[in-house]
Design an enzyme around this catalytic site. Structure first.
Site, PDB file in Angstrom:
ATOM      1  N   LYS A  11       0.842  -1.202   0.000  1.00 41.33           N
ATOM      2  CA  LYS A  11       0.000   0.000   0.000  1.00 41.33           C
ATOM      3  C   LYS A  11       0.883   1.261   0.000  1.00 41.33           C
ATOM      4  O   LYS A  11       2.093   1.187   0.244  1.00 41.33           O
ATOM      5  CB  LYS A  11      -0.934  -0.061   1.217  1.00 41.33           C
ATOM      6  CG  LYS A  11      -1.881  -1.281   1.176  1.00 41.33           C
ATOM      7  CD  LYS A  11      -2.794  -1.331   2.392  1.00 41.33           C
ATOM      8  CE  LYS A  11      -3.698  -2.549   2.366  1.00 41.33           C
ATOM      9  NZ  LYS A  11      -4.635  -2.589   3.527  1.00 41.33           N
ATOM     10  N   ASN A 114      -1.859  -0.167   7.231  1.00 39.77           N
ATOM     11  CA  ASN A 114      -1.310  -1.494   7.552  1.00 39.77           C
ATOM     12  C   ASN A 114      -0.446  -2.113   6.444  1.00 39.77           C
ATOM     13  O   ASN A 114      -0.291  -3.321   6.360  1.00 39.77           O
ATOM     14  CB  ASN A 114      -2.412  -2.431   8.053  1.00 39.77           C
ATOM     15  CG  ASN A 114      -3.481  -2.709   7.022  1.00 39.77           C
ATOM     16  OD1 ASN A 114      -3.364  -2.307   5.868  1.00 39.77           O
ATOM     17  ND2 ASN A 114      -4.515  -3.418   7.431  1.00 39.77           N
ATOM     18  N   HIS A 117      -1.660  -5.604   1.415  1.00 41.11           N
ATOM     19  CA  HIS A 117      -2.893  -6.369   1.177  1.00 41.11           C
ATOM     20  C   HIS A 117      -2.539  -7.771   0.699  1.00 41.11           C
ATOM     21  O   HIS A 117      -1.599  -7.948  -0.067  1.00 41.11           O
ATOM     22  CB  HIS A 117      -3.739  -5.688   0.088  1.00 41.11           C
ATOM     23  CG  HIS A 117      -4.810  -6.577  -0.479  1.00 41.11           C
ATOM     24  ND1 HIS A 117      -6.027  -6.740   0.140  1.00 41.11           N
ATOM     25  CD2 HIS A 117      -4.830  -7.397  -1.564  1.00 41.11           C
ATOM     26  CE1 HIS A 117      -6.762  -7.610  -0.559  1.00 41.11           C
ATOM     27  NE2 HIS A 117      -6.057  -8.024  -1.602  1.00 41.11           N
TER      28      HIS A 117
END
Ligand code: DAT
Ligand code: MG
Length: 137
Positions: A11, A114, A117
Site C-alpha cells: 500500500k 497497515n 494487502h
C-alpha cells in the site's frame, strides 16, 4: 489442480516508508514464486471495486483516499497454499493485534496504515490479479 496464486499489494504507506524490499523479501525467503510486479497508481474506481464489500463501513471514504494517495506495488505470487500462507505472513488486519514476526506486527501500528494487502481466498486471488496485474500475460 491448477497452481494457486495470490494478489499481494504494498500500500502507499509501505512504498513511502521504503518498505518495498523488506516486504518482498519476506515472501521470497518463505519460498514463494514471484510471477508479476508493477508500481501502479490505483484509480479511484478500481479502489472502490477492490474494497466493494466494505462500502457501507464508516471508514470506506478514508480507505479509498489512502489507497489512491500514492503508488502501490502490485504483485502476483504463486505456490501451494500461497493464499493462506501469505495471510499468515502478513498478520492480523489491526497491526496492534498482529503477532511479532508478521509484516504488520513488525512494521505497522494503525489499521488504516497497515502496509500490505493479501487476497483472502484463491478465487479472490485470481480475480484481483485479473484486475491489477493485466500486463502479466
Ligand atoms: P485485510 O486487509 O486484513 O484483509 P479487511 O479485508 O477486513 O482486512 O479490510 C480491508 C482493509 O480495510 C484493511 O486492510 C484496512 C481497512 N480496514 C478494515 N477494517 C477497518 C477499520 N475498522 N478501521 C479502519 N480501516 C479498516
Ligand atoms: Mg481483506
Amino acid at each position: 489442480k491448477e497452481v494457486e496464486q495470490t494478489y499481494i499489494m504494498i500500500k502507499p504507506d509501505g512504498v513511502q516508508r521504503g518498505l518495498v524490499g523488506e516486504i518482498i523479501s519476506r515472501f521470497e525467503k518463505k519460498g514463494f514464486l514471484l510471477k508479476g510486479l508493477k508500481l501502479f497508481q490505483c484509480p479511484k474506481d478500481l479502489a472502490q471495486e477492490h474494497y466493494k464489500d466494505l462500502k457501507e463501513r464508516p471508514f470506506f471514504p478514508n480507505l479509498i483516499d489512502y489507497i489512491t494517495s500514492g503508488p502501490v506495488v502490485c504483485m502476483a505470487w504463486e505456490g501451494d497454499g500461497v493464499v493462506a500462507s501469505a495471510r499468515k505472513l502478513i498478520g492480523a488486519t489491526n497491526p496492534l493485534q498482529a503477532e511479532p514476526g508478521t509484516i504488520r506486527g513488525d512494521l505497522a501500528v494503525q489499521t488504516g496504515r497497515n502496509v500490505v494487502h493479501g487476497s483472502d481466498s484463491p478465487d479472490n486471488g485470481k480475480r484481483e490479479i485479473g484486475k491489477f496485474c493485466q500486463w502479466r500475460i
